[in-house]
Design an enzyme around this catalytic site. Structure first.
Site, short mmCIF file in Angstrom:
data_model
loop_
_atom_site.label_atom_id
_atom_site.label_comp_id
_atom_site.label_asym_id
_atom_site.label_seq_id
_atom_site.Cartn_x
_atom_site.Cartn_y
_atom_site.Cartn_z
N ILE A 1 0.95 -1.09 0.01
CA ILE A 1 0.00 0.00 0.08
C ILE A 1 0.91 1.15 0.00
O ILE A 1 1.68 1.35 0.99
CB ILE A 1 -0.74 -0.13 1.24
CG1 ILE A 1 -1.84 -1.33 1.10
CG2 ILE A 1 -1.72 1.19 1.39
CD1 ILE A 1 -2.68 -1.41 -0.10
N LEU A 2 0.61 2.01 -1.12
CA LEU A 2 1.79 3.11 -1.47
C LEU A 2 1.52 4.43 -0.20
O LEU A 2 2.40 5.05 -0.11
CB LEU A 2 1.76 3.27 -2.85
CG LEU A 2 1.93 2.14 -3.57
CD1 LEU A 2 1.90 2.76 -5.14
CD2 LEU A 2 3.50 1.44 -3.36
N PRO B 1 -1.31 5.01 2.72
CA PRO B 1 -2.66 4.59 3.35
C PRO B 1 -3.59 5.52 3.46
O PRO B 1 -4.72 4.90 3.29
CB PRO B 1 -1.93 4.31 4.69
CG PRO B 1 -0.59 4.12 4.45
CD PRO B 1 -0.23 5.15 3.39
N LYS B 2 -3.43 6.61 3.29
CA LYS B 2 -4.74 7.86 3.44
C LYS B 2 -5.60 7.51 1.98
O LYS B 2 -6.71 7.42 1.97
CB LYS B 2 -3.98 9.22 3.31
CG LYS B 2 -5.20 10.10 3.86
CD LYS B 2 -4.94 11.61 4.01
CE LYS B 2 -4.21 11.86 5.35
NZ LYS B 2 -4.12 13.39 5.63
N THR B 3 -4.74 7.77 0.85
CA THR B 3 -5.33 7.70 -0.37
C THR B 3 -6.01 6.48 -0.69
O THR B 3 -6.88 6.29 -1.47
CB THR B 3 -4.77 8.60 -1.44
OG1 THR B 3 -3.27 7.96 -1.73
CG2 THR B 3 -4.39 10.01 -1.41
N GLY C 1 -3.04 -3.23 -8.45
CA GLY C 1 -4.25 -2.23 -8.51
C GLY C 1 -5.21 -2.27 -7.28
O GLY C 1 -5.51 -3.35 -6.52
N GLU D 1 -10.40 -0.68 -8.26
CA GLU D 1 -11.63 -1.54 -8.59
C GLU D 1 -11.79 -2.61 -7.65
O GLU D 1 -13.22 -3.11 -7.40
CB GLU D 1 -11.45 -1.99 -9.80
CG GLU D 1 -11.67 -0.96 -10.89
CD GLU D 1 -11.42 -1.11 -12.34
OE1 GLU D 1 -12.18 -1.15 -13.07
OE2 GLU D 1 -10.00 -1.37 -12.67
#
Lengths: 166, 770
Positions: free
Chosen positions: B662-663, B665-667, B734, B737
């Site tokens: 997870i690059l 965490p907020k977005t 990704g 989706e």
């Protein structure tokens, strides 16, 4: 005949069909006010008239004659509004298109609660309305968001409200 | 897609099976997986300030001199020909500049449809646009008006008179099923899959379920309306568009209007929501043509009704899922077949069976999709096309089987968890769905669930819990380019035609580039949203982040070689090759000897260079063919159903994701939640209502098509395994989706647990529960 928009006196347009939304976006280039449906279903065009939230797509510009309109551009003056900072901090936005409407609505909504105005879900109509997560969700339900920033939006509003009462 | 394509893809996959993994992209895991500074941090989105102040300028907000405004007129019949057309009143109306119909629209070709055989194609419909008098679906554009103001254009459009010679049309799903087509392949997969004799295995199984699941059409309903502001400037064409595919749109418009690629510039720095719907449709083409005819700039913003009429959404589907299991719950057979609408002039196959190819082991499989040909607005890709509704069918079926067998549904899934891809036998690059379930169940308090339906009550409310798996394939697009410019002052600019529609595109790539180049995030800027920049990838298939990341990796490699060459023999780095060094502390350092280091500033100063600029494309995404790569998730829901009204209230929703690194965490949390909220709509409220008599959409407004509002959305929990994918750039897969997948099934399963009623027909509205 003039409308005060973000502090400036603006002449009422000649064409009576022009909505307040159309005046803001197409004639004044105040494009922070958004258009999502043009029929009062999405809330993206929410602005403040004399401090109360209205849907500018359902308001003819002539109806705002002699009144004071505040848009997202006018909300913060020179700096940024606490709600704007809180929306960023809580990631209460993604694409950002519904965001100005959400912020304008939230600004007025907090005043409505402070004034004791009940909502559909307020259990006790006699007591002053309380600021709860549930109340905020109900009162913000006229502002649609498709990216799904709902949690962040409510968190941002509750934080600002908590700071105000602190 | 053709039979030939099946052969080609399968041959490539087989060949790659023999190639050692270390020769392929991702063969050596990306070093940034282990070395993260800015990545993994909860940075706020960089475009936040512009968006909260209303200063971010969207496509319909670009001011222009002598601008005129467009309005469209849509067919009110389904199939036929325009028999009489009277535009005199419209032309005479105040302010009107142009009335454009098939009579005076410039002659142009048709758009090439989006597909895997031509990655530059972007068409959602191959029908001619205002080229003849033929009408092919109800709502098709038949005329456009330009006027000095929007009000004048809207009024004039209402004055156009058209009589149609009506022809018979196919608009009933059930009637058209008999003539359904069965394509050879769906995207890059063989369509009809037969492993063993699944029909016989289901019949002979100790336990079996076999049911039909129905899902209606859906519309994207991005809050920003589709819009363009178009200007011809001499022989060049400027298009301010709201699009998820900037570079290919520019190419397609150039082809259509007989221009060179560099004569068309598409700008789209902000997109107000896309979800698959913001591609190239008729309106951009109409606006460009009309602007050419009048020699003035044109703004065409669709009305909300126009969006429904001419921008297709998710196809309706009818899916059969049958599962057979032995006494221990091991699957003998999975059958997933069905029908969805795909007119021959459309592009999107709605790949709802894809999930069932990867989720479970089974002794036998039968999988096939049929396309129903209706005369309706062409459907297109909508958030998790296929998986969003496919997981509803398969994951409800698994829950039904678990209930029938008296096994916990998580345990039944665990018993059928595959070690390798169930159909191809290919190794997974990384998969920890079982871990995601275990962590999700603990976090959610799954042990409090009562297996017996209807056992928990609170006054008039019946309370239930459900869970389901989500799944979405990894994709990385070939050919994504980026320009990387390093300046002497130690700042870096990245640029390409990438899209931002809320994912945090620039935010996360700035974090990435900072770590890749050994710089602070403040030193990095990212320009995008402009076809004049090097062509990035489109925003689709949850692929943009890794596609751009691979391009930045390649550009960094190129830059490193260039800097070592410039450093020359007077540098402490003299003699070192690219493989000996790493980018760290705003410069280049020897991996083996940390004392050997030279800053970018020093290298460029000595070489008397203001900047070094490179353009590179990511490596071909062969990892997708060598490995089975999927994001997956475990979704948990607790809800209550009123015994009096049938009303459903979701109290809790949790997503436990296994999507690689997870690059931000907020977005990332916002993307996951956003998908899950769209999943709430899919489950409970959303439905595009086609009138079966004529294929016309009956609820073409946001007042009649119900997307979730604040009061529908509970506080949503998202957690993730965070296990890096060793085969992908940054270890990431990704996330855009996957969030919507599995949600409708988790909700439907919770409704069953609450009430004992199994609803297999979305949306689960209260009338179905009374």
């Amino acid at each position: 005949m003039a409308i005060r928009i973000n502090g400036a006196e603006i002449a009422v347009p000649d064409d009576a069909r022009v909505s307040l939304l159309g005046l803001l976006r197409e004639q004044l280039h105040l494009t922070g006010t958004k258009v999502g449906c043009n029929q009062g279903a999405c809330g993206a065009c929410t602005v403040l008239i004399d401090g109360e939230r209205v849907l500018s797509c359902l308001t003819l510009a002539v109806q705002a004659d002699e009144r004071s309109v505040t848009t997202i551009e006018g909300l913060s003056g020179a700096g940024s509004h606490k709600l704007q900072d809180a929306f960023i901090e809580h990631d209460g936005l993604q694409c950002g298109y519904c965001t100005p409407g959400q912020i304008c609505a939230a600004d007025a909504m907090l005043r409505e609660i402070a004034a004791g105005v009940p909502s559909y879900i307020t259990a006790d109509l006699a007591a002053p309305a309380r600021l709860t997560r549930e109340e905020v969700r109900e009162r913000m339900s006229g502002n649609l968001c498709r990216c799904g920033a709902h949690n962040g939006i409510v968190d941002a509003i509750l934080q600002v409200a908590a700071e105000r009462t602190a | 897609m053709s039979r030939m394509q099946n052969v080609v893809i399968e041959t490539v996959k087989t060949a790659l099976g023999w190639v050692p993994a270390q020769w392929l992209p991702g063969g050596t895991p990306d070093p940034l997986i282990e070395r993260r500074v800015a990545l993994g941090r909860q940075d706020s989105r960089l475009d936040g300030p512009a968006k909260v102040t209303g200063l971010a300028r969207f496509a319909a907000e670009v001011p222009m001199e002598r601008l005129c405004y467009g309005a469209l007129l849509h067919s009110t019949v389904t199939r036929g020909r325009i028999a009489r057309l009277d535009t005199a009143a419209a032309e005479a109306a105040p302010g009107v500049v142009l009335v454009m119909t098939h009579r005076n629209m410039p002659r142009i070709g048709t758009l090439a449809l989006i597909g895997v055989s031509d990655l530059s194609a972007v068409g959602n419909s191959s029908l001619p646009i205002l080229q003849n008098d033929e009408v092919r679906y109800n709502g098709q554009v038949v005329a456009a008006v330009l006027a000095e103001t929007q009000e004048q254009a809207d009024h004039a459009a209402s004055l156009i008179e058209i009589d149609y010679a009506v022809e018979a049309a196919k608009t009933r799903f059930d009637d058209a099923k008999a003539a359904a087509r069965t394509p050879a392949s769906i995207l890059i997969e063989r369509n009809h899959v037969l492993v063993g004799n699944a029909a016989q295995e289901v019949d002979r199984a100790a336990h079996r379920v076999d049911n039909l699941y129905r899902t209606p059409g859906h519309n994207h309903n991005a809050i920003e309306l589709h819009a363009v502001t178009v200007a011809w400037q001499g022989e060049t064409l400027l298009v301010h568009d709201a699009t998820q595919m900037i570079a290919p749109s520019a190419n397609a418009l150039a082809k259509l209007f007989g221009l060179k690629k560099q004569q068309v510039r598409v700008l789209s720095p902000y997109v107000g929501g896309g979800f698959g719907g913001k591609g190239l449709w008729d309106h951009q083409v109409v606006a460009v043509a009309a602007a050419k005819l009048v020699g003035r700039p044109v703004r065409l913003m669709l009305s909300r009704e126009s969006v429904y009429r001419m921008i297709g959404g998710r196809s309706p589907s009818e899916q059969r899922v049958a599962i057979g299991a032995d006494a221990d719950g091991r699957f003998n057979a999975i059958i997933h077949t069905g029908y969805s609408v795909m007119p021959p002039y459309g592009a999107c196959p709605e790949q709802y069976t894809m999930c069932s190819r990867a989720l479970y082991n089974a002794k036998s499989f039968e999988i096939v999709q049929h396309h129903v040909d209706l005369d309706i607005v062409p459907n297109t890709y909508m958030r998790a096309p296929g998986e969003a509704i496919g997981t509803f069918a398969i994951e409800c079926a698994v829950d039904e089987l678990a209930h029938q067998m008296g096994i916990d549904p998580i345990e039944l899934r665990r018993r059928n968890e595959p070690e390798r891809h169930p159909l191809s036998g290919t190794a997974f690059s990384q998969r920890a769905l079982t871990t995601a379930y275990a962590e999700g169940a603990q976090h959610f308090g799954w042990e409090r669930r009562l297996a017996e339906p209807g056992a928990r009550r609170d006054g008039e409310w019946r309370i239930g819990m459900g869970c389901a798996s989500g799944s979405f394939p990894y994709a990385r697009m070939p050919g994504a380019h980026v320009r990387l410019t390093l300046r002497r002052d130690g700042t870096v600019n990245l640029s390409c035609s990438a899209q931002e529609m809320g994912m945090g595109t620039s935010t996360v790539q700035v974090q990435h580039a900072a770590d890749r180049l050994g710089l602070p995030v403040e030193a990095i800027s990212f320009d995008m949203g402009d076809s004049a920049l090097p062509a990035g990838s489109m925003a689709g298939g949850s692929s943009q982040t890794v596609s751009l990341a691979a391009a930045i990796m390649a550009a960094t490699e190129k830059l490193t070689g260039e800097l070592l060459r410039l450093a020359g023999n007077d540098s402490p780095l003299a003699g070192l090759r690219a493989r000996d060094v790493q980018l760290v502390d705003a410069g280049i350092g020897d991996v083996a000897d940390t004392a050997r280091h030279e800053s970018y500033r020093s290298i460029l100063t000595r070489a008397a260079r203001e900047e070094v600029s490179v353009i590179a494309a990511g490596s071909p995404p062969l990892e997708m063919l060598k490995f089975a790569m999927h994001s997956s998730s475990a979704v948990f829901c607790e809800l209550r159903v009123s015994e009096v009204t049938g009303e459903i209230r979701i109290d809790r929703l949790l997503g436990s994701f296994d999507c690689g690194t997870i690059l931000n965490p907020k977005t990332a949390a916002s993307q996951f939640k956003g998908g899950m909220i769209m999943g709430i709509g899919l489950a409970l409220t959303e439905e595009t209502l086609f009138d079966a008599r004529n294929g016309r959409i009956m609820n073409a407004t946001l007042a009649d098509y119900h997307i979730p509002v604040h009061l529908d959305v509970p506080e949503i929990d998202v957690i993730w395994t965070g296990i890096p994918d060793p085969r992908s750039p940054l270890g990431a897969r990704g996330i855009g989706e996957i969030g919507i997948t599995g949600v409708a099934a988790a909700i439907a399963n919770a409704v069953f647990n609450a009430t004992g009623k199994r609803i297999r027909d979305l949306p689960i509205t209260l009338d179905k529960l009374l």
